[in-house]
Design a protein around this motif. Structure first.
Motif, PDB file in Angstrom:
ATOM      1  N   ALA A 144      79.553  14.669  23.645  1.00  0.00           N
ATOM      2  CA  ALA A 144      77.888  15.373  23.426  1.00  0.00           C
ATOM      3  C   ALA A 144      76.890  14.262  22.061  1.00  0.00           C
ATOM      4  O   ALA A 144      78.020  14.159  22.064  1.00  0.00           O
ATOM      5  N   ARG A 145      75.466  14.706  22.671  1.00  0.00           N
ATOM      6  CA  ARG A 145      74.658  13.673  21.605  1.00  0.00           C
ATOM      7  C   ARG A 145      74.840  14.231  20.601  1.00  0.00           C
ATOM      8  O   ARG A 145      75.073  15.472  20.543  1.00  0.00           O
ATOM      9  N   ILE A 146      74.576  13.289  19.469  1.00  0.00           N
ATOM     10  CA  ILE A 146      74.258  13.860  18.333  1.00  0.00           C
ATOM     11  C   ILE A 146      72.857  14.736  18.308  1.00  0.00           C
ATOM     12  O   ILE A 146      71.431  14.370  18.611  1.00  0.00           O
ATOM     13  N   PRO A 147      72.445  16.157  18.108  1.00  0.00           N
ATOM     14  CA  PRO A 147      71.542  16.988  18.105  1.00  0.00           C
ATOM     15  C   PRO A 147      69.548  15.995  17.690  1.00  0.00           C
ATOM     16  O   PRO A 147      70.280  15.519  15.925  1.00  0.00           O
ATOM     17  N   LEU A 148      68.774  16.160  18.074  1.00  0.00           N
ATOM     18  CA  LEU A 148      67.490  15.553  17.162  1.00  0.00           C
ATOM     19  C   LEU A 148      66.475  16.285  17.610  1.00  0.00           C
ATOM     20  O   LEU A 148      65.782  17.444  17.727  1.00  0.00           O
ATOM     21  N   THR A 149      66.657  16.146  15.805  1.00  0.00           N
ATOM     22  CA  THR A 149      65.365  17.611  14.819  1.00  0.00           C
ATOM     23  C   THR A 149      63.977  16.311  14.994  1.00  0.00           C
ATOM     24  O   THR A 149      64.175  15.114  13.967  1.00  0.00           O
ATOM     25  N   ILE A 150      63.001  16.699  15.539  1.00  0.00           N
ATOM     26  CA  ILE A 150      61.911  15.792  14.901  1.00  0.00           C
ATOM     27  C   ILE A 150      60.722  16.511  14.276  1.00  0.00           C
ATOM     28  O   ILE A 150      60.118  18.037  14.825  1.00  0.00           O
ATOM     29  N   ALA A 151      60.708  15.773  13.299  1.00  0.00           N
ATOM     30  CA  ALA A 151      59.362  16.540  12.175  1.00  0.00           C
ATOM     31  C   ALA A 151      57.765  16.008  13.164  1.00  0.00           C
ATOM     32  O   ALA A 151      57.773  14.936  13.471  1.00  0.00           O
ATOM     33  N   ALA A 152      57.209  17.040  13.587  1.00  0.00           N
ATOM     34  CA  ALA A 152      55.324  16.534  14.301  1.00  0.00           C
ATOM     35  C   ALA A 152      54.409  17.875  13.567  1.00  0.00           C
ATOM     36  O   ALA A 152      54.678  18.569  13.564  1.00  0.00           O
ATOM     37  N   HIS A 153      53.503  17.169  13.704  1.00  0.00           N
ATOM     38  CA  HIS A 153      51.944  18.106  13.021  1.00  0.00           C
ATOM     39  C   HIS A 153      50.870  17.693  14.303  1.00  0.00           C
ATOM     40  O   HIS A 153      50.332  19.311  14.785  1.00  0.00           O
ATOM     41  N   GLY A 154      50.927  16.992  14.265  1.00  0.00           N
ATOM     42  CA  GLY A 154      49.903  16.412  15.195  1.00  0.00           C
ATOM     43  C   GLY A 154      49.655  16.424  16.774  1.00  0.00           C
ATOM     44  O   GLY A 154      51.012  16.486  17.179  1.00  0.00           O
ATOM     45  N   PRO A 155      48.447  16.546  17.882  1.00  0.00           N
ATOM     46  CA  PRO A 155      49.170  16.913  18.416  1.00  0.00           C
ATOM     47  C   PRO A 155      49.711  15.805  19.816  1.00  0.00           C
ATOM     48  O   PRO A 155      50.975  16.417  20.395  1.00  0.00           O
ATOM     49  N   ARG A 156      49.798  14.612  19.823  1.00  0.00           N
ATOM     50  CA  ARG A 156      50.587  13.727  20.160  1.00  0.00           C
ATOM     51  C   ARG A 156      52.329  13.848  19.530  1.00  0.00           C
ATOM     52  O   ARG A 156      52.948  13.454  20.288  1.00  0.00           O
ATOM     53  N   SER A 157      52.095  13.743  18.588  1.00  0.00           N
ATOM     54  CA  SER A 157      53.807  14.092  17.940  1.00  0.00           C
ATOM     55  C   SER A 157      54.279  15.553  17.840  1.00  0.00           C
ATOM     56  O   SER A 157      55.333  15.359  18.524  1.00  0.00           O
ATOM     57  N   LEU A 158      53.153  16.356  18.207  1.00  0.00           N
ATOM     58  CA  LEU A 158      53.825  17.813  19.167  1.00  0.00           C
ATOM     59  C   LEU A 158      54.622  17.887  20.568  1.00  0.00           C
ATOM     60  O   LEU A 158      55.358  17.949  20.832  1.00  0.00           O
ATOM     61  N   ALA A 159      53.627  16.572  21.240  1.00  0.00           N
ATOM     62  CA  ALA A 159      53.961  16.540  22.993  1.00  0.00           C
ATOM     63  C   ALA A 159      55.443  15.547  22.450  1.00  0.00           C
ATOM     64  O   ALA A 159      56.218  15.811  23.807  1.00  0.00           O
ATOM     65  N   LEU A 160      55.780  14.779  21.817  1.00  0.00           N
ATOM     66  CA  LEU A 160      56.355  13.922  21.771  1.00  0.00           C
ATOM     67  C   LEU A 160      57.561  14.907  21.470  1.00  0.00           C
ATOM     68  O   LEU A 160      58.778  14.960  22.363  1.00  0.00           O
ATOM     69  N   ALA A 161      57.640  15.644  20.795  1.00  0.00           N
ATOM     70  CA  ALA A 161      58.501  16.415  19.760  1.00  0.00           C
ATOM     71  C   ALA A 161      59.219  17.564  20.893  1.00  0.00           C
ATOM     72  O   ALA A 161      60.439  17.926  21.227  1.00  0.00           O
ATOM     73  N   ALA A 162      58.986  17.814  21.985  1.00  0.00           N
ATOM     74  CA  ALA A 162      58.936  19.171  23.103  1.00  0.00           C
ATOM     75  C   ALA A 162      59.324  17.887  24.065  1.00  0.00           C
ATOM     76  O   ALA A 162      60.058  18.319  25.165  1.00  0.00           O
TER      77      ALA A 162
END
Length: 262
Positions: A144-162
């Protein structure tokens, strides 16, 4: 509930290792390491490189998970970053949590921007999810792949995190009042409602947490409870908390809270 801790690598290796081992003894879920070229707050201070520290921690600990919070997406190409992650994950026996962000510190801009953050995410996530994605990019251990945690604050980066993340992380923001911080965190956390993405808040430094949470176990428990109601699932705290608050109670309160919340 998972409790995590963030090490600021502005001390020598013996001290940093001692802190990581103490956190492992306390039973924290993950020991994270800050990733910048220089200390963003105090560039004159000593600073150890996160991806030099992480393999050493991997070889020096046995149970606690480890990772960068967060790997600075502007410092390394996506392929090099993925190779770092695969190597540290192998050394640690599968204990790596890969945190990834776009970077915010002015000092880090000297490294240049290799590509848009969306492309960094696509390449890294693909490389970790299905190996080999790139020719000549074999996985050391198919699993199984390495778990990925994404830091995000703005709308575009939040969408990428989702879209890409297993976990989202935020520190809220600098210079916010308690009410502003809470409302903003709640709005951002709502982005992930209906998804499997875990939501984590980095807290405990006066720079990002207005309330004096280390004044007592009750204070930190109240803080955690309020933010859990706002949608936060997990908490990462700066460690050690004492120097952050200049309060002799902070270290004791942190340890009592962590051991009591397991």
């Amino acid at each position: 509930m998972s409790t995590h801790a963030l090490l600021i690598p502005n001390v020598g290796w013996p001290e940093l290792l001692a802190r990581a081992k103490r956190l492992e003894e306390l039973g924290v879920t993950t020991v994270w390491v800050d990733d910048h070229v220089l200390n963003p707050a105090h560039p004159e201070e000593p600073w150890l490189d996160a991806w030099s520290v992480l393999p050493a921690l991997a070889a020096s600990t046995s149970r606690v998970r480890i990772g960068p919070l967060v790997a600075n997406g502007i410092l390394r190409s996506p392929v090099v970053l993925a190779r770092h992650a695969l190597s540290v994950d192998h050394i640690s026996g599968g204990r790596l949590e890969l945190g990834l962000g776009a970077g915010y510190a002015a000092a880090d801009r000297v490294a240049g921007v290799p590509m848009p953050f969306a492309d960094v995410l696509t390449t890294v996530d693909g490389a970790l999810r299905e190996m080999p994605v790139l020719e000549g990019f074999p996985s050391l251990e198919p699993r199984a792949r390495i778990p990925l945690t994404i830091a995000a604050h703005g709308p575009r980066s939040l969408a990428l995190a989702a879209k890409f993340a297993d976990r989202w992380v935020s520190y809220g923001g600098f210079g916010l009042s308690e009410a502003e911080h809470f409302a903003l965190t709640r709005r951002r956390a709502a982005t992930f409602e209906g998804t499997s993405v875990r939501r984590m808040l980095l807290a405990g430094s006066p720079a990002v947490t207005a309330s004096a949470i280390w004044s007592s176990v009750a204070a930190v428990t109240d803080f955690v409870g309020r933010y859990r109601e706002a949608g936060v699932d997990e908490f990462a705290f700066y460690y050690p908390p004492g120097p952050m608050w200049s309060d002799p109670r902070a270290d004791r309160v942190f340890e009592e809270y962590v051991t009591g919340s397991r």
